[in-house]
Structures are given as C-alpha cells and as structure tokens.
Design an enzyme around this catalytic site. Structure first.
Site, PDB file in Angstrom:
ATOM      1  N   PRO A 122      90.127   2.692 -23.325  1.00 39.64           N
ATOM      2  CA  PRO A 122      89.599   2.066 -24.697  1.00 39.64           C
ATOM      3  C   PRO A 122      90.194   2.354 -25.961  1.00 39.64           C
ATOM      4  O   PRO A 122      89.520   2.889 -26.809  1.00 39.64           O
ATOM      5  CB  PRO A 122      88.226   1.848 -24.491  1.00 39.64           C
ATOM      6  CG  PRO A 122      87.797   3.421 -24.092  1.00 39.64           C
ATOM      7  CD  PRO A 122      88.889   3.161 -23.009  1.00 39.64           C
ATOM      8  N   CYS A 123      91.586   2.324 -26.028  1.00 41.43           N
ATOM      9  CA  CYS A 123      92.175   2.646 -27.179  1.00 41.43           C
ATOM     10  C   CYS A 123      91.515   1.774 -28.467  1.00 41.43           C
ATOM     11  O   CYS A 123      91.646   2.298 -29.507  1.00 41.43           O
ATOM     12  CB  CYS A 123      93.523   2.586 -27.233  1.00 41.43           C
ATOM     13  SG  CYS A 123      94.325   1.183 -26.605  1.00 41.43           S
ATOM     14  N   HIS A 124      91.277   0.506 -28.383  1.00 33.87           N
ATOM     15  CA  HIS A 124      90.746  -0.098 -29.277  1.00 33.87           C
ATOM     16  C   HIS A 124      89.503   0.612 -29.896  1.00 33.87           C
ATOM     17  O   HIS A 124      89.079   0.187 -31.183  1.00 33.87           O
ATOM     18  CB  HIS A 124      90.080  -1.547 -28.888  1.00 33.87           C
ATOM     19  CG  HIS A 124      88.974  -1.347 -27.830  1.00 33.87           C
ATOM     20  ND1 HIS A 124      89.599  -1.199 -26.524  1.00 33.87           N
ATOM     21  CD2 HIS A 124      87.807  -1.555 -27.860  1.00 33.87           C
ATOM     22  CE1 HIS A 124      88.112  -1.312 -25.848  1.00 33.87           C
ATOM     23  NE2 HIS A 124      87.290  -1.510 -26.672  1.00 33.87           N
TER      24      HIS A 124
END
Length: 158
Positions: A122-124
């Site tokens: 989850p780089c968001h």
C-alpha cells in the site's frame, strides 16, 4: 515460468494483475480492458477475490504470495509499507526511519515509485511530512480514492 494476466474491475478503474504459480508479479493501474487468461493458478483467483473484498471495504490485509524483484533497500521499504495499518498513513520520513535509514526519505519515495504491486503493497498510504498527498503512480485522484475507501471502512472492521 508461465505468467498469467487477469483484469480486475474496481471503482478506481481496471487493474491488470500479473502473476505466475509462485505469486503476484505486478498490478498495473489504468489497464485497458482485456479478457482474463483462462486456467488461472489458484493464487491468482485468490488475489482477485481478495482485491474484490478490499474494494468492498471487507479486507484490511492481503495474504497472497508476492514475487518481488528490486534492490534490498526497495524490498525493505515494500515490506515496511505492508506494515502501515489499513486506514492510516505514514510519511516518507517515517518509513525511512522504520527501515533504519532516517535520511533516506527521497530513496523511500523512489522505492514507492518502483512498487510493482500497488494496493497490496500500500504505497498509497505514504504521504508528505506536511500531510499532503504526494506523487502516486496511479495518479493523485486514485491515491485519494484509496485513502477515502479505507477511511470510510475502518470503523466497520474494528
């Protein structure tokens, strides 16, 4: 080793999921619609199921094998990203400190940019120190939509 492609339809648009019998290789935002390969390995079908649950707000963590190719530092960052809880965010500096390189916040940003498996990794959830949404391979609208989806579904999963 043979790779397989699946088109996952989500509220942020179609995602191209690529994997092989050992794990997921990539997820690509903004894919053109295409027909999913036949005879997907079980783990690909499971990945699609888990993505559907995530986008419906019913899944906080993924339990799919991933095949990651990158530098040791990138892999360390990607593992750390998976530790950021659903519905929460961390700054690039937070991630840099967590991987033992407190001054490497730019390198963390570069590793985020190279993340081959967004959503599952989850780089968001990584934001600027000031709290601003910053660069995202799927576009800032997509990043905002993913964060909003998580914020709206955090209470349901407590």
């Amino acid at each position: 080793m043979q790779t397989y492609r699946a088109c996952h339809h989500s509220q942020i648009g179609p995602l191209e999921v690529v994997g092989n019998p050992k794990g997921i290789l990539t997820i690509i935002f903004g894919a053109d619609e295409f027909e999913t390969d036949r005879n997907l390995p079980a783990l690909m079908a499971e990945c699609l199921r888990q993505l559907t649950e995530y986008f419906k707000g019913r899944r906080q963590k993924f339990s799919i094998p991933l095949v990651l190719e990158g530098t040791d530092f990138q892999k360390a960052v990607w593992r750390q990203l998976q530790k950021i809880p659903f519905g929460q965010t961390a700054s690039y500096g937070d991630v840099a400190r967590a991987v033992g390189s407190p001054r490497a916040f730019r390198a963390v940003g570069n590793a985020n940019n190279k993340n081959p498996i967004p959503v599952i990794i989850p780089c968001h959830r990584v934001i600027g120190t000031s709290g601003d949404l910053t660069g995202f391979g799927g576009g800032l609208d997509t990043k905002e939509a993913l964060l909003r989806l998580e914020a709206e579904n955090t209470q349901d999963l407590l």
